[in-house]
Motif scaffolding. Structure first.
Motif, mmCIF file in Angstrom:
data_model
loop_
_atom_site.group_PDB
_atom_site.id
_atom_site.type_symbol
_atom_site.label_atom_id
_atom_site.label_comp_id
_atom_site.label_asym_id
_atom_site.label_seq_id
_atom_site.Cartn_x
_atom_site.Cartn_y
_atom_site.Cartn_z
ATOM 1 N N GLU A 31 11.718 18.975 -43.577
ATOM 2 C CA GLU A 31 12.353 20.020 -44.379
ATOM 3 C C GLU A 31 13.520 20.659 -43.627
ATOM 4 O OE1 GLU A 31 13.402 22.336 -47.455
ATOM 5 O OE2 GLU A 31 11.985 20.658 -47.483
ATOM 6 N N HIS A 32 13.383 20.815 -42.314
ATOM 7 C CA HIS A 32 14.506 21.339 -41.532
ATOM 8 C C HIS A 32 15.693 20.380 -41.598
ATOM 9 C CE1 HIS A 32 12.505 24.794 -39.758
ATOM 10 N NE2 HIS A 32 11.464 24.045 -39.455
ATOM 11 N N HIS A 33 15.425 19.083 -41.550
ATOM 12 C CA HIS A 33 16.501 18.089 -41.649
ATOM 13 C C HIS A 33 17.084 18.072 -43.053
ATOM 14 C CE1 HIS A 33 16.221 15.841 -37.777
ATOM 15 N NE2 HIS A 33 15.022 16.410 -37.740
ATOM 16 N N ARG A 34 16.235 18.090 -44.066
ATOM 17 C CA ARG A 34 16.686 17.979 -45.453
ATOM 18 C C ARG A 34 17.487 19.191 -45.907
ATOM 19 N NH1 ARG A 34 15.149 18.978 -50.779
ATOM 20 N NH2 ARG A 34 13.561 20.483 -50.108
ATOM 21 N N SER A 35 17.192 20.353 -45.319
ATOM 22 C CA SER A 35 17.832 21.592 -45.762
ATOM 23 C C SER A 35 19.307 21.674 -45.403
ATOM 24 C CB SER A 35 17.114 22.791 -45.147
ATOM 25 O OG SER A 35 17.340 22.837 -43.741
ATOM 26 N N GLY A 36 19.745 20.826 -44.472
ATOM 27 C CA GLY A 36 21.133 20.870 -44.017
ATOM 28 C C GLY A 36 21.328 21.661 -42.741
ATOM 29 N N GLU A 37 20.307 22.412 -42.308
ATOM 30 C CA GLU A 37 20.463 23.234 -41.114
ATOM 31 C C GLU A 37 20.600 22.407 -39.845
ATOM 32 O OE1 GLU A 37 16.994 24.771 -38.723
ATOM 33 O OE2 GLU A 37 16.267 25.166 -40.741
ATOM 34 N N MET A 38 20.153 21.133 -39.890
ATOM 35 C CA MET A 38 20.179 20.312 -38.685
ATOM 36 C C MET A 38 21.524 19.629 -38.461
ATOM 37 S SD MET A 38 17.260 20.769 -37.297
ATOM 38 C CE MET A 38 17.212 19.465 -36.087
ATOM 39 N N ASP A 39 22.428 19.694 -39.439
ATOM 40 C CA ASP A 39 23.722 19.030 -39.285
ATOM 41 C C ASP A 39 24.429 19.498 -38.011
ATOM 42 O OD1 ASP A 39 22.876 18.381 -41.832
ATOM 43 O OD2 ASP A 39 24.874 18.494 -42.711
ATOM 44 N N GLY A 46 25.282 13.222 -31.299
ATOM 45 C CA GLY A 46 25.692 11.913 -31.800
ATOM 46 C C GLY A 46 24.740 11.332 -32.815
ATOM 47 N N GLU A 47 23.969 12.192 -33.495
ATOM 48 C CA GLU A 47 22.966 11.722 -34.440
ATOM 49 C C GLU A 47 23.136 12.406 -35.791
ATOM 50 O OE1 GLU A 47 19.139 12.442 -32.772
ATOM 51 O OE2 GLU A 47 19.646 11.558 -30.829
ATOM 52 N N ASN A 48 22.620 11.757 -36.814
ATOM 53 C CA ASN A 48 22.563 12.351 -38.147
ATOM 54 C C ASN A 48 21.173 12.922 -38.392
ATOM 55 O OD1 ASN A 48 25.169 11.905 -39.353
ATOM 56 N ND2 ASN A 48 24.686 9.714 -39.384
ATOM 57 N N PRO A 49 21.061 13.959 -39.224
ATOM 58 C CA PRO A 49 19.734 14.440 -39.625
ATOM 59 C C PRO A 49 18.943 13.336 -40.316
ATOM 60 C CG PRO A 49 21.431 16.026 -40.223
ATOM 61 C CD PRO A 49 22.145 14.775 -39.783
ATOM 62 N N ASP A 174 25.450 7.543 -34.019
ATOM 63 C CA ASP A 174 25.486 7.441 -35.476
ATOM 64 C C ASP A 174 26.896 7.484 -36.026
ATOM 65 O OD1 ASP A 174 22.763 7.257 -35.598
ATOM 66 O OD2 ASP A 174 22.424 9.326 -36.236
ATOM 67 N N PHE A 175 27.845 7.955 -35.223
ATOM 68 C CA PHE A 175 29.218 8.064 -35.676
ATOM 69 C C PHE A 175 30.093 6.927 -35.163
ATOM 70 C CE2 PHE A 175 27.347 12.310 -35.335
ATOM 71 C CZ PHE A 175 27.370 12.664 -36.666
ATOM 72 N N GLY A 176 29.480 5.937 -34.495
ATOM 73 C CA GLY A 176 30.172 4.701 -34.174
ATOM 74 C C GLY A 176 30.860 4.633 -32.832
ATOM 75 N N ASP A 177 30.786 5.662 -32.023
ATOM 76 C CA ASP A 177 31.534 5.671 -30.773
ATOM 77 C C ASP A 177 30.614 5.804 -29.571
ATOM 78 O OD1 ASP A 177 34.065 5.700 -32.105
ATOM 79 O OD2 ASP A 177 33.776 7.842 -32.486
ATOM 80 N N PRO A 178 30.876 5.052 -28.496
ATOM 81 C CA PRO A 178 30.146 5.316 -27.250
ATOM 82 C C PRO A 178 30.540 6.692 -26.733
ATOM 83 C CG PRO A 178 31.943 3.775 -26.864
ATOM 84 C CD PRO A 178 31.860 3.972 -28.358
#
Length: 207
Positions: A31-39, A46-49, A174-178
């Motif tokens: 729920e913390h990830h889904r809510s958008g607060e983890m962005d 370097g990670e996505n929720p 997750d964004f493609g860059d080392p």
């Protein structure tokens, strides 16, 4: 399977630490990830929720397996006053080098409250007093000024040092860059000489 390497609970002045895989419910964390607060929390790492509850379940399962194998200790950080979920603290163990590498993330409402330094003090106690390691290290993305300030505060307090800037050290995220990393370290001797009696008195580590 259990292991007896890592303490199963700890406390500092304001915070409590418990095994991540035992103290968090999958859907509550998701729920913390889904809510958008983890962005804002995940992007500097370097990670996505998490996109699904399955991703959250996989993270908790990975933490459990790493704990049981002695490779990584991951703790939930919560507030002692009201039990609110604060974030996650990790120690990655390299036993052959007698060292631990620290990692953490904190929910945005707790930024700027000194939680990073308090957690670092507790995890240093675990690394040096409980596990008898020689060194702890920590790193941050060269562009992450918030992490730099937080890390330098406690590294300086224990008279540790900035070791190096390692360019393209971490694999593609997750964004493609080392990602490059600034690396800092604290020796057990430095910690013992500079940790205060007052700080030690706030830390309790259980079996």
């Amino acid at each position: 399977m259990q292991n007896d390497l890592f303490p199963t609970d700890a406390e500092s002045e304001r915070l409590r630490y418990e095994p991540f895989h035992e103290s968090v419910e999958i859907l509550d964390l998701y729920e913390h990830h889904r809510s958008g607060e983890m962005d804002v929390v995940m992007r500097p790492l370097g990670e996505n929720p998490h996109a699904t509850p399955k991703a959250t379940m996989d993270e908790l399962q990975s933490a459990k397996e790493a704990w049981e194998s002695g490779e990584r200790a991951t703790y939930t950080i919560s507030s002692k006053s009201d039990g609110e979920f604060v974030g996650v603290a990790e120690q990655w163990l390299e036993w052959d080098k007698r060292r631990a590498s620290f990692g953490m993330w904190i929910r945005e409402p707790f930024w700027g409250r000194g939680c990073s330094s308090e957690r670092a003090g507790t995890m240093s106690y675990v690394a040096f007093e409980w596990l008898d390691l020689d060194l702890v290290s920590v790193g941050h993305d060269p562009e992450n000024e918030q992490s730099r300030r937080a890390i330098e505060k406690y590294v300086d307090a224990y008279c540790g040092q900035h070791d190096a800037v390692l360019r393209n050290w971490l694999p593609s995220n997750d964004f493609g860059d080392p990602t490059g990393v600034h690396v800092y370290s604290i020796l057990q001797e430095q910690w013992r000489e500079n940790v205060t009696t007052a700080e030690i008195a706030t830390i309790r580590v259980g079996a």
